[in-house]
Design a protein around this motif. Structure first.
Motif, PDB file in Angstrom:
ATOM      1  N   ASP A  53      44.680   2.234  57.949  1.00 55.47           N
ATOM      2  CA  ASP A  53      46.129   2.561  56.891  1.00 55.47           C
ATOM      3  C   ASP A  53      46.989   2.947  57.760  1.00 55.47           C
ATOM      4  N   THR A 109      48.619   5.751  57.780  1.00 56.14           N
ATOM      5  CA  THR A 109      48.535   7.070  58.829  1.00 56.14           C
ATOM      6  C   THR A 109      47.896   6.955  60.083  1.00 56.14           C
ATOM      7  N   GLU A 157      48.865   7.318  63.862  1.00 53.55           N
ATOM      8  CA  GLU A 157      48.353   7.860  64.863  1.00 53.55           C
ATOM      9  C   GLU A 157      47.935   7.345  66.118  1.00 53.55           C
TER      10      GLU A 157
END
Length: 239
Positions: free
Chosen positions: A153, A155, A159
């Motif tokens: 996803d 996020t 990351e």
């Protein structure tokens, strides 16, 4: 650090910094620009390190009064943000991606390392950066596009890019530091004897087992980086 080199408590509004043109204070038209100031700061950092970059020193390099620089960069931290984005413009962002996200991510890692080796102050500056400028955002956009084939996803994609950038920055910082330390063959041999003695004392069985593995032929810094980058990227799970 001279007056004005520290950061204000709130810093600069990113919209003011990146989305609106630099507007000097009223008065006579200046003989320099934000681009010239940033380029001078980058050249200074390349030659002498980030510690050499002060508002007073950069003003001297462009032939301006130090107070006039504050219209373009109110503190050193803002100037560093400008410097980071300036060199980020050296990244290619239009070359076609392969569609193999691991291959593309490794290419991005190699590009980051090359940029940081050209500008050895960049790893430290990245850790202190407060906001992303347009060039850095363009490169981030490319990294996110490279991760499009994954099931991560939004996020998680961010990351992964942060993880990759942190790895490259730390590795380059280590490379630069090690290159500045002139290890003699005698020093290297002494360290090898020390580790062999420690491994043989019976209190470090895991170290002894690790050192028992034949080291193989010496590898170039490029090969070492490629191997470690491969371990990082190949170990990522896209689900």
């Amino acid at each position: 650090m001279t007056a004005g080199d520290g950061a204000g408590a709130a810093g600069v509004d990113p919209q003011e910094l990146w989305l609106r043109p630099a507007r000097p204070r009223r008065g006579r038209r200046p003989a320099f620009s934000r681009e010239a100031i940033t380029a001078a700061a980058v050249a200074l950092a390349d030659a002498e390190g980030l510690e050499a970059v002060t508002m007073r020193r950069v003003a001297s390099e462009v032939g301006a009064g130090v107070m006039s620089l504050y219209s373009y960069a109110p503190d050193k931290e803002t100037l560093v943000d400008l410097m980071v984005d300036h060199v980020s413009g050296e990244h290619p962002t239009t070359d076609p991606l392969t569609g193999d996200w691991r291959t593309d991510l490794k290419t991005i890692g190699h590009l980051q390392r090359a940029l940081m080796l050209r500008h050895p102050w960049l790893p430290a500056a990245l850790f202190a950066r407060r906001t992303l400028g347009p060039n850095a955002l363009a490169f981030l956009e490319r990294a996110l596009a490279a991760l499009r084939p994954t099931r991560l996803d939004g996020t998680a994609k961010l990351e992964v890019f942060s993880l990759l950038t942190g790895f490259v920055a730390n590795h380059v910082a280590y490379e630069v530091t090690r290159a500045a330390v002139a290890d003699s063959p005698e020093r290297s041999a002494a360290e090898a004897r020390y580790l062999a003695a420690v491994a043989a004392d019976g209190h470090h069985p895991e170290l002894a087992a690790a050192l028992a593995t034949p080291p193989g032929p010496p590898r170039s810094p490029d090969a070492v980086f490629a191997r470690l980058l491969g371990r990082l990227v190949d170990g990522l799970d896209s689900e």
